[in-house]
Enzyme design. Structure first.
Site, PDB file in Angstrom:
ATOM      1  N   CYS A  19     -13.854   1.223  10.681  1.00 14.41           N
ATOM      2  CA  CYS A  19     -14.434   0.457  11.784  1.00 14.41           C
ATOM      3  C   CYS A  19     -14.901   1.409  12.883  1.00 14.41           C
ATOM      4  O   CYS A  19     -15.833   2.168  12.673  1.00 14.41           O
ATOM      5  CB  CYS A  19     -13.418  -0.586  12.269  1.00 14.41           C
ATOM      6  SG  CYS A  19     -14.179  -1.964  13.146  1.00 14.41           S
ATOM      7  N   HIS A  29     -11.274  -3.344   6.991  1.00 13.18           N
ATOM      8  CA  HIS A  29      -9.985  -2.756   7.378  1.00 13.18           C
ATOM      9  C   HIS A  29      -8.971  -2.749   6.230  1.00 13.18           C
ATOM     10  O   HIS A  29      -8.256  -3.741   6.058  1.00 13.18           O
ATOM     11  CB  HIS A  29      -9.389  -3.558   8.541  1.00 13.18           C
ATOM     12  CG  HIS A  29     -10.097  -3.368   9.838  1.00 13.18           C
ATOM     13  ND1 HIS A  29      -9.731  -2.405  10.748  1.00 13.18           N
ATOM     14  CD2 HIS A  29     -11.170  -3.994  10.373  1.00 13.18           C
ATOM     15  CE1 HIS A  29     -10.530  -2.449  11.799  1.00 13.18           C
ATOM     16  NE2 HIS A  29     -11.420  -3.411  11.594  1.00 13.18           N
ATOM     17  N   GLU A  72      -6.218  -1.156   6.188  1.00 16.04           N
ATOM     18  CA  GLU A  72      -4.856  -1.117   6.763  1.00 16.04           C
ATOM     19  C   GLU A  72      -4.357  -2.505   7.161  1.00 16.04           C
ATOM     20  O   GLU A  72      -3.177  -2.681   7.411  1.00 16.04           O
ATOM     21  CB  GLU A  72      -4.820  -0.141   7.951  1.00 16.04           C
ATOM     22  CG  GLU A  72      -5.329  -0.679   9.284  1.00 16.04           C
ATOM     23  CD  GLU A  72      -6.852  -0.751   9.372  1.00 16.04           C
ATOM     24  OE1 GLU A  72      -7.537  -0.451   8.382  1.00 16.04           O
ATOM     25  OE2 GLU A  72      -7.346  -1.142  10.449  1.00 16.04           O
TER      26      GLU A  72
END
Lengths: 222, 85
Positions: free
Chosen positions: A86, A193, A195
């Site tokens: 990002c 994302h 994570e």
């Protein structure tokens, strides 16, 4: 495997990144402030999402000149694994470690939702652990519209640098691009994302394979 | 002292979502002859220096390094000498 998670003023996915690689992957990691100047002792660098320096000027433009950046550029040039997610992707393009640039979504909306991605190159140091060619990861960005000129796009396609594409392009990115590597394949930038998709309790687990791939690539014990 | 006025816009090859959005708003306001809208950034820098050409070279450097992302943006600038106060 020891990761450095870079923390800029305004980063807000740093703790998630740390949680993903420490608590879910089982590697070790350290939150490293932007004022650090050395990456000695680290096997991989994670540049998290957020709004570094308030996104002033352009996303990632100010972070690119942080004290830690020369060390990250050296680390990347020596073949070290660098992942930017990002805002981290935006920092990597601004730093010239990845081609192209990111600007406003065509809808002008901040988009926060799960997206389906195609793994267009499974043979990278970031995707080798995946056994499927389609994964689901969340996106959360207002400026994820990837742009590069046609020559750069052709070069990246020829080199297998396009790693992830959206199956339903949410932001106007050229060639549905969601994630790319550099020519050498050791630096990955992506808008989705991983994570935020590492435990079933929170709904998605497809991000874990990316961190597993990185750990396998460095051939270091977790 | 010199004043540099710097204008930054997207390259023509990039679809500018903000410009497009403003254009459609203008069309809704019945300004239907508006054929194109480009939205950019404007900077003013005050710089000390003796030679205007040197200052211009420095401003170009500043644009290429930080103010402009040359992958997607283009720029032009003007420099004027300011009266000493």
């Amino acid at each position: 495997m020891r990761f450095a998670v870079i923390v800029f003023p305004g980063s807000n996915c740093d703790e998630d990144m740390y949680h993903a690689v420490v608590d879910q992957l089982g590697a070790s990691a350290q939150l490293l402030p932007h004022t650090a100047t050395s990456l000695a002792g680290f096997d991989g660098v994670l540049i998290p999402g957020g709004f570094s320096y308030g996104d002033y000027l352009r996303c990632g433009a100010i972070a690119r000149f942080s004290p830690i950046m020369p060390a990250i550029i050296d680390f990347a040039n020596q073949g070290g694994l660098v992942l930017g997610v990002c805002n981290g992707f935006q920092v990597l393009t601004e730093a010239g470690l990845l081609p192209g640039a990111l600007h406003e979504n065509t809808s002008l909306e901040f988009i926060c939702k799960d997206t389906q991605l195609k793994i267009t190159n499974p043979n990278t140091r970031f995707t080798s652990a995946y056994t499927t060619d389609t994964i689901t990861l969340p996106i959360a960005h207002g400026e994820g519209n990837y742009y590069c000129d046609p020559d750069t796009l052709a070069q990246m396609q020829a080199n297998g640098q396009i790693v992830f594409t959206y199956t339903d392009n949410p932001n106007g990115s050229v060639a549905d691009i969601a994630g790319i590597t550099n020519a050498n394949g050791n630096v990955l930038g992506m808008m989705p994302h991983p994570e935020r998709a590492v435990e079933a309790l929170l709904g998605l687990t497809d991000g874990l394979g990316l961190f597993e791939s990185m750990a396998q690539a460095t051939k270091t014990a977790l | 002292m010199y004043l540099a006025k710097i204008y930054v816009t997207y390259k023509p090859s990039i679809l500018d979502p903000k410009g497009e959005s403003i254009k459609s708003a203008l069309h809704r306001l019945a300004y239907e002859n508006v054929a194109d809208v480009t939205m950019g950034k404007y900077f003013e820098l005050k710089l000390t220096g003796v030679d205007q050409d040197d200052v211009a070279a420095q401003v170009k450097d500043i644009c290429d390094k930080l103010l402009v992302n040359v992958n997607m943006e283009t720029y032009r600038f003007e420099i004027e000498a300011l009266e000493a106060v």
